[in-house]
Design a protein around this motif. Structure first.
Motif, short mmCIF file in Angstrom:
data_model
loop_
_atom_site.label_atom_id
_atom_site.label_comp_id
_atom_site.label_asym_id
_atom_site.label_seq_id
_atom_site.Cartn_x
_atom_site.Cartn_y
_atom_site.Cartn_z
N VAL A 142 0.87 -1.31 -0.02
CA VAL A 142 0.01 0.03 0.15
C VAL A 142 0.94 1.31 0.02
O VAL A 142 0.64 2.27 -0.92
CB VAL A 142 -0.85 0.03 1.25
CG1 VAL A 142 -1.65 1.45 1.61
CG2 VAL A 142 -1.99 -1.30 1.06
N LEU A 143 1.89 1.30 0.96
CA LEU A 143 2.71 2.42 1.01
C LEU A 143 3.40 2.54 -0.28
O LEU A 143 3.74 3.76 -0.98
CB LEU A 143 3.59 2.35 2.21
CG LEU A 143 3.06 2.52 3.75
CD1 LEU A 143 4.03 2.32 4.57
CD2 LEU A 143 2.37 3.85 3.63
N ASP A 144 4.17 1.32 -0.87
CA ASP A 144 5.05 1.51 -2.22
C ASP A 144 4.07 1.99 -3.10
O ASP A 144 4.69 2.48 -4.09
CB ASP A 144 5.30 0.04 -2.32
CG ASP A 144 6.42 -0.44 -1.39
OD1 ASP A 144 6.90 0.47 -0.69
OD2 ASP A 144 6.80 -1.78 -1.25
N ALA A 145 2.82 1.44 -3.45
CA ALA A 145 2.14 2.11 -4.37
C ALA A 145 2.08 3.74 -4.18
O ALA A 145 1.78 4.29 -5.33
CB ALA A 145 0.58 1.48 -4.31
N ALA A 148 -7.73 9.59 -18.43
CA ALA A 148 -7.13 9.05 -19.15
C ALA A 148 -5.99 8.50 -18.47
O ALA A 148 -5.68 7.01 -18.69
CB ALA A 148 -6.78 9.75 -20.22
N LEU A 149 -5.13 9.00 -17.75
CA LEU A 149 -4.07 8.33 -17.20
C LEU A 149 -4.23 7.46 -16.01
O LEU A 149 -3.71 6.24 -15.91
CB LEU A 149 -3.21 9.38 -16.52
CG LEU A 149 -2.23 10.35 -17.45
CD1 LEU A 149 -1.72 11.70 -16.66
CD2 LEU A 149 -1.24 9.49 -18.21
N VAL A 150 -5.36 7.51 -15.06
CA VAL A 150 -5.93 6.70 -14.27
C VAL A 150 -6.55 5.60 -14.65
O VAL A 150 -6.59 4.25 -14.25
CB VAL A 150 -6.74 7.51 -13.35
CG1 VAL A 150 -6.96 6.55 -12.23
CG2 VAL A 150 -5.84 8.52 -12.23
N GLY A 151 -7.17 5.62 -16.05
CA GLY A 151 -7.88 4.60 -16.50
C GLY A 151 -9.28 4.53 -16.18
O GLY A 151 -9.96 3.47 -16.40
N GLU A 152 -9.77 5.42 -15.38
CA GLU A 152 -11.31 5.56 -15.26
C GLU A 152 -11.79 6.82 -14.85
O GLU A 152 -10.89 7.80 -14.77
CB GLU A 152 -11.43 4.63 -14.06
CG GLU A 152 -10.58 5.00 -12.55
CD GLU A 152 -11.18 4.12 -11.39
OE1 GLU A 152 -12.16 4.05 -10.79
OE2 GLU A 152 -9.96 3.18 -11.22
N ASP A 153 -13.01 7.20 -14.75
CA ASP A 153 -13.53 8.49 -14.44
C ASP A 153 -13.46 8.87 -13.26
O ASP A 153 -14.37 8.77 -12.55
CB ASP A 153 -14.84 8.51 -14.93
CG ASP A 153 -14.98 8.38 -16.62
OD1 ASP A 153 -13.85 8.66 -17.18
OD2 ASP A 153 -16.07 8.08 -17.07
N VAL A 154 -12.34 9.33 -12.57
CA VAL A 154 -12.30 9.69 -11.14
C VAL A 154 -12.39 11.14 -11.17
O VAL A 154 -12.55 11.74 -9.95
CB VAL A 154 -10.60 9.42 -10.67
CG1 VAL A 154 -10.43 8.00 -10.78
CG2 VAL A 154 -9.71 10.12 -11.83
N VAL A 173 -3.55 6.78 -7.48
CA VAL A 173 -2.50 5.73 -7.90
C VAL A 173 -2.73 5.54 -9.30
O VAL A 173 -3.88 5.20 -9.84
CB VAL A 173 -2.66 4.50 -6.99
CG1 VAL A 173 -1.78 3.58 -7.48
CG2 VAL A 173 -2.36 4.88 -5.60
N LEU A 174 -1.74 5.51 -10.25
CA LEU A 174 -1.79 5.15 -11.56
C LEU A 174 -1.49 3.64 -11.89
O LEU A 174 -0.67 2.91 -11.28
CB LEU A 174 -0.57 5.80 -12.40
CG LEU A 174 -0.56 7.48 -12.41
CD1 LEU A 174 0.57 8.02 -12.91
CD2 LEU A 174 -1.90 7.93 -13.12
N PRO A 175 -2.25 3.03 -12.78
CA PRO A 175 -2.21 1.69 -13.21
C PRO A 175 -0.96 1.29 -13.52
O PRO A 175 -0.24 0.08 -13.27
CB PRO A 175 -3.11 1.40 -14.24
CG PRO A 175 -3.41 2.83 -14.70
CD PRO A 175 -3.23 3.59 -13.59
N GLY A 176 0.12 2.16 -14.20
CA GLY A 176 1.30 1.95 -14.53
C GLY A 176 2.42 2.00 -13.84
O GLY A 176 3.55 2.03 -14.02
N GLY A 177 2.21 2.47 -12.20
CA GLY A 177 2.99 2.77 -11.29
C GLY A 177 3.07 4.29 -11.28
O GLY A 177 2.77 4.85 -12.23
N GLY A 178 3.38 4.69 -10.01
CA GLY A 178 3.53 6.20 -9.81
C GLY A 178 2.08 6.66 -9.32
O GLY A 178 1.01 5.91 -9.34
#
Length: 381
Positions: free
Chosen positions: A24-27, A234-240, A264-269
């Motif tokens: 969780v923290l790493d993400a 678009a970056l997150v991959g959902e309508d946030v 949190v981004l799906p590709g990291g970061g």
């Protein structure tokens, strides 16, 4: 610009971390450096977490046990640059410590994105903390404002983050040659910065941007209507984030984002989305201005006088470059404008700080005189 650690108070017994706590923290960007900085607070039983949202004296913090709501009363100094903000790493009360739970401290910031406010007190405003990349979102639905881009870049460089300029709504410029000219125009005012045309509608440039920001913390910056919320989705991959259409007449939009939110981004970061900025005031950004106008600073080294103002001095290499056409007049005028603005802000801030020190000194002296008078009266009785 340095941001000292906030004062911490109270001690609590340590509680074991739940399974999956590290992930969780790493993400959210946790690393060995943050772990070492947090060690004194871990010894006191406090819980680490990253601030994902701040509003009305409270904040949401992503901790190993999930997102918790915490009060910020213990980290609310008078200086607005030192209030807790989205992106901070916080030390939070453990579960069961009471209701509400409190943020007891935040770790020293690695980077901080700040601007000046419209306040007559010449105060700075912290927008995001511990940022690696600053995406400056510029809409191609309206005419490019190169001066505004330079201003955003100065703040981004000063923060310590690596700026990236995204030309959003690139699908509105169907001619490839016309789009390349626009990219070149921005590249002339953004030395050392990647300029990326992007369309959330067609996906143009999205994969490149996702790869660029993966693994770090990214903040989205720009005016209302620039397409930040669409880009965030678009970056997150959902309508946030909610999205509203910009006005056709001027390309401006309403503030669909009213607080700074961390995802949190799906590709990291992770990504921090910010409200549209109507004003982009500099805040002690001389280094950032110098980086934006690096070609002018390079030319200035060949001026005859080390304190050359690049106005009418003999032997000025900067004005010579303007005369022979190697440096655009607009570029030099923008450089002068931002330097003057920054100097005014610094001077006003110094005057305010001197005034606050003087007031504190007067209060201390008054308290000392009152104490002496109290003791004197006690002896006379």
């Amino acid at each position: 610009m340095s941001f000292p650690l906030s004062a911490a108070s109270s001690t609590f017994s340590a509680t074991p971390a739940p399974a999956g706590a590290a992930s969780v923290l790493d993400a959210h960007g946790w690393d060995t450096g943050w772990a070492e900085a947090f060690a004194p607070y871990a010894a006191r039983g406090l819980v680490p977490g990253r601030v994902v949202r701040v509003d009305r004296g409270q904040c949401d913090v992503a901790t190993p046990g999930g997102v918790v709501r915490a009060d910020t009363a213990f980290v609310t100094p008078h200086d607005p640059l030192r209030v807790i903000c989205t992106g901070d790493w916080a030390a939070v009360d453990p579960e069961g410590a009471g209701d509400p739970r409190y943020v007891r401290a935040y770790l020293p910031r690695r980077t901080a994105f700040a601007r000046s406010t419209s306040s007559k007190r010449s105060e700075g405003q912290i927008l995001a903390a511990n940022v690696d990349h600053a995406i400056i979102t510029v809409s191609l639905a309206v005419e490019l404002d190169l001066g505004r881009i330079e201003r955003f870049l100065a703040l981004a460089w000063e923060s310590g983050a690596q700026p990236v300029v995204v030309l959003s709504k690139a699908d509105l410029v169907p001619d490839p040659a016309g789009l390349s000219y626009l990219v070149e125009d921005v590249e002339t005012v953004a030395p050392g910065v990647r300029v990326l045309p992007l369309s959330a509608a067609t996906g143009l440039g999205l994969d490149v941007l996702s790869a660029t920001v993966a693994g770090g913390t990214t903040v989205l910056l720009g005016v209302s209507g620039a397409g930040k919320s669409t880009l965030a989705n678009a970056l997150v991959g959902e309508d946030v984030m909610d999205v509203r259409e910009a006005r056709d007449v001027d390309g401006k939009g309403r503030h669909t984002t009213t607080t700074r939110n961390l995802f949190v981004l799906p590709g990291g970061g992770v990504l921090i989305d910010t409200p549209g900025l109507r004003g982009v005031g500099l805040w002690d950004a001389e280094t950032g201005v110098g980086q934006v106008f690096s070609e002018i600073e390079e030319l200035a080294r060949d001026c005859r006088f080390h304190d050359c103002a690049h106005e009418a001095e003999p032997g000025c290499a900067v004005t010579a470059a303007v005369e022979d056409g190697t440096l655009a007049v607009r570029r030099l005028e923008s450089y002068r404008k931002l330097l003057r603005e920054n100097q005014r802000i610094v001077a006003k801030t110094d005057a305010r700080l001197r005034g606050e020190i003087r007031r504190d000194w007067k209060r201390t002296m008054a308290a000392g005189r009152a104490a002496v008078e109290f003791k004197r009266k006690g002896r006379l009785r």
